[in-house]
Design a protein around this motif. Structure first.
Motif, short mmCIF file in Angstrom:
data_model
loop_
_atom_site.label_atom_id
_atom_site.label_comp_id
_atom_site.label_asym_id
_atom_site.label_seq_id
_atom_site.Cartn_x
_atom_site.Cartn_y
_atom_site.Cartn_z
N THR A 1 15.25 4.52 7.92
CA THR A 1 14.49 3.27 7.93
C THR A 1 13.44 3.32 6.81
OG1 THR A 1 14.77 3.01 10.30
CG2 THR A 1 12.91 1.85 9.32
N VAL A 2 13.32 2.22 6.08
CA VAL A 2 12.24 2.10 5.10
C VAL A 2 11.10 1.37 5.81
CG1 VAL A 2 13.12 -0.05 4.06
CG2 VAL A 2 11.57 1.41 2.77
N VAL A 3 9.90 1.91 5.64
CA VAL A 3 8.73 1.38 6.34
C VAL A 3 7.69 0.95 5.30
CG1 VAL A 3 6.97 1.84 8.08
CG2 VAL A 3 9.19 2.98 8.24
N PHE A 4 7.34 -0.31 5.35
CA PHE A 4 6.30 -0.85 4.48
C PHE A 4 5.00 -0.83 5.27
CE2 PHE A 4 10.34 -2.59 3.17
CZ PHE A 4 10.33 -2.30 1.81
N VAL A 5 4.01 -0.12 4.75
CA VAL A 5 2.79 0.14 5.52
C VAL A 5 1.59 -0.53 4.85
CG1 VAL A 5 1.30 1.89 6.53
CG2 VAL A 5 3.75 2.35 6.26
N GLU A 6 0.94 -1.40 5.59
CA GLU A 6 -0.32 -2.00 5.16
C GLU A 6 -1.44 -1.15 5.74
OE1 GLU A 6 -3.03 -4.92 3.61
OE2 GLU A 6 -0.98 -4.36 3.13
N ASP B 1 0.82 -1.21 0.00
CA ASP B 1 0.00 0.00 0.00
C ASP B 1 0.85 1.26 0.00
OD1 ASP B 1 -2.37 -1.49 0.02
OD2 ASP B 1 -2.44 -1.53 2.21
N ILE B 2 1.78 1.35 0.96
CA ILE B 2 2.63 2.54 1.08
C ILE B 2 4.04 2.09 1.45
CG2 ILE B 2 3.09 4.69 2.36
CD1 ILE B 2 0.08 4.86 2.93
#
Length: 122
Positions: free
Chosen positions: A51-56, A41-42
């Motif tokens: 930091t890379v953040v994968f956001v559901e 999603d994001i």
């Protein structure tokens, strides 16, 4: 006010989540990244910690399907990890950290949207 379609509700939730992340100082790197195995999603970056953040993002119009904790199962976290690894393989940048977050958005009639941000689910 007319009821939103499922797609409109999802798009609204993702926009609210992206705005929330930006307000926290994160930079939105990508939205709705797709590959043959699914969609992220994001993808956001926290410049302070690199930091890379994968956001559901889970958007609901009520509580009928449970809250954020119930929405992201162990299988869903496993799928998100796989997608994150694929995204990282396609993007050369080096990150100090990698994280998966979930943002739950509840949009109920007559109330402002409520966001729940769960940091580091997997």
């Amino acid at each position: 006010m007319t009821a939103l379609t499922r797609a409109q509700l999802g798009a609204l939730g993702e926009k609210l989540a992206a705005d929330h992340l930006a307000a926290q100082g994160m930079r939105i790197v990508e939205r709705n990244w797709r590959c043959r195995y699914g969609e992220l999603d994001i993808v956001a970056a926290d410049p302070a910690t690199r930091t890379v953040v994968f956001v559901e993002v889970k958007t609901r119009s009520g509580d009928g399907y449970g809250g954020v904790a119930e929405a992201v199962t162990r299988d869903k976290v496993r799928r998100l990890r796989r997608l994150a690894a694929l995204w990282l393989a396609q993007n050369d940048r080096r990150w100090s950290g990698v994280r998966i977050d979930v943002i739950g958005v509840r949009v109920a009639r007559g109330h402002g949207p409520e966001l729940t941000h769960v940091v580091g689910v997997g």
